[in-house]
Design a protein around this motif. Structure first.
Motif, short mmCIF file in Angstrom:
data_model
loop_
_atom_site.label_atom_id
_atom_site.label_comp_id
_atom_site.label_asym_id
_atom_site.label_seq_id
_atom_site.Cartn_x
_atom_site.Cartn_y
_atom_site.Cartn_z
N VAL A 1 2.47 8.64 -1.13
CA VAL A 1 1.33 8.12 -1.88
C VAL A 1 1.01 6.73 -1.36
N LEU A 2 -0.21 6.56 -0.86
CA LEU A 2 -0.66 5.28 -0.31
C LEU A 2 -1.86 4.80 -1.11
N SER A 3 -1.99 3.50 -1.24
CA SER A 3 -3.09 2.94 -2.02
C SER A 3 -3.83 1.90 -1.19
N TYR A 4 -5.13 2.16 -0.94
CA TYR A 4 -5.98 1.24 -0.17
C TYR A 4 -7.28 0.99 -0.94
N PRO A 5 -7.24 0.20 -2.00
CA PRO A 5 -8.46 0.03 -2.81
C PRO A 5 -9.54 -0.81 -2.14
N GLU B 1 -4.95 0.11 8.28
CA GLU B 1 -6.05 -0.37 7.45
C GLU B 1 -6.81 -1.47 8.18
N SER C 1 0.82 -1.21 0.00
CA SER C 1 0.00 0.00 0.00
C SER C 1 0.85 1.27 0.00
N THR C 2 2.16 1.14 0.27
CA THR C 2 3.07 2.28 0.20
C THR C 2 3.57 2.40 -1.24
N ARG C 3 2.88 3.23 -2.02
CA ARG C 3 3.27 3.39 -3.43
C ARG C 3 4.49 4.28 -3.56
#
Length: 353
Positions: free
Chosen positions: A36-40, A143, A25-27
């Motif tokens: 930039v973090l990603s949590y879809p 998360e 999740s750490t882009r």
């Protein structure tokens, strides 16, 4: 080395050059205006804590590596208390001129050790100057699946009240450190009063910590109880309400009761208290139950579970059943060892010694 010699960005480069990310999740981490973090597929949990020198810690007896470790752990603890998983932190520091580059490296070493224990990434932060000492602000991002998140407002009548670990040890560790600090300064004042002006007035002083190592560890090296969260998941138990014990058990329980619209009943005989905590309380002429209920900084987890999970919770290591939730009209009750009932008061750090 003085921090001014390498500047803010030089310090940041030096502290973060070897950091490697561990979460998908750490882009993008440190190096731009924002991480930039990603949590879809998950809910994002965010918490922050600010620690001020002279208020939350005393550098007379707190070394910087332990301080960095604790500063991170108290933030991770908040995410675990929501039944989540911490993933990233940002670190902001306000520094006075008395700190060297090497000092801040020690602080960061402690932070890195805490992050490595729970696979957390340091992804950014800020540094600035301070005229009043050291300030540490850490924000933690975690998360959790929506259905897994545990709030404070889910406790229901007949739920069981549980707490992890033991209580009061961190507070007694603080009392021990403050006592030895007081003895040292008293000796120093006496030395100065009997030393000719201009002569050195140092004193030889060895603190008396023998047999009390556990209390010091609980105060100086706080541990977030992510292990308890893992054990509850393995046992198939989802708490109905949960908090971490930062301000004292009685304070946290009353928060849960207020937000859940319920009362509670806990039993003094069931409170988990370590032997060293009890001995130290007696030595300092303090009520050990009061210390366990109101001391704070234990960073254990207090949570409620459905009564139907009674047999399951008995199989979970290092978790103690201390009471149950009641209807709101019955209030907040502590049942003493001899069966008397008292109102459970949230006194936190300001209770009368």
């Amino acid at each position: 080395m003085e921090i001014s010699k390498i500047g803010e960005f030089g310090l940041i480069d030096r502290l973060t050059k070897d950091l490697k990310t561990q979460n998908v999740s750490t882009r993008y981490a440190i190096g731009d205006d924002c991480a930039v973090l990603s949590y879809p597929d998950s809910e994002v949990l965010i918490t922050t804590d600010l620690l001020m020198e002279g208020v939350h810690f005393d550098l007379t007896y707190t070394d910087l590596q332990h301080l960095g470790y604790k500063a991170v752990m108290v933030n991770l603890s908040d995410v675990f208390a929501m039944n989540g998983t911490p993933r990233q932190i940002t670190v902001s520091l306000a520094l006075s001129k008395r700190f060297s580059v090497e000092d801040i490296e020690q602080l960061y070493n402690g932070m890195r050790l805490a992050c490595e224990k729970w696979n957390v990434d340091i992804v950014g932060g800020d540094t600035t100057s301070s005229y009043t000492g050291l300030a540490i602000s850490i924000t933690c991002i975690g998360e959790a699946r929506r259905e897994d998140i545990v709030f404070r407002n889910g406790a229901r009548d007949t739920d069981l009240i549980c707490v992890s670990g033991d209580l009061g040890a961190a507070y007694m560790g603080l009392q021990l450190l403050e006592r030895e600090k007081s003895v040292y300064y008293q000796m120093l004042d006496e030395k100065k009063a009997n030393t000719p002006e201009g002569s050195p007035s140092e004193v030889s002083f060895q603190p008396d910590f023998s047999g009390k190592e556990y209390l010091l560890q609980r105060q100086l090296q706080a541990e977030a109880r992510g292990d308890i969260i893992q054990r509850l998941r393995e046992a198939g138990i989802r708490p109905t309400a949960m908090m971490d014990v930062s301000d004292g058990l009685s304070s946290e329980l009353r928060h849960i009761c207020k937000q859940s619209g319920v009362g509670c009943r806990i039993f003094e005989k069931n409170l988990p208290i370590d032997y060293q905590t009890a001995v130290m309380a007696e030595e300092m002429n303090m009520n050990v139950t009061t210390c366990a209920l109101n001391g704070g900084e234990d960073y254990e987890l207090v949570f409620t579970i459905p009564i139907g999970d009674h047999e399951k919770i008995e199989q979970v290591a290092d978790v103690h059943l201390i009471g149950h939730i009641t209807d709101q009209k019955f209030g907040h009750v502590l049942v003493s060892r001899d069966g008397q009932e008292f109102e459970l008061k949230a006194q936190g750090w300001n209770f009368d010694k």
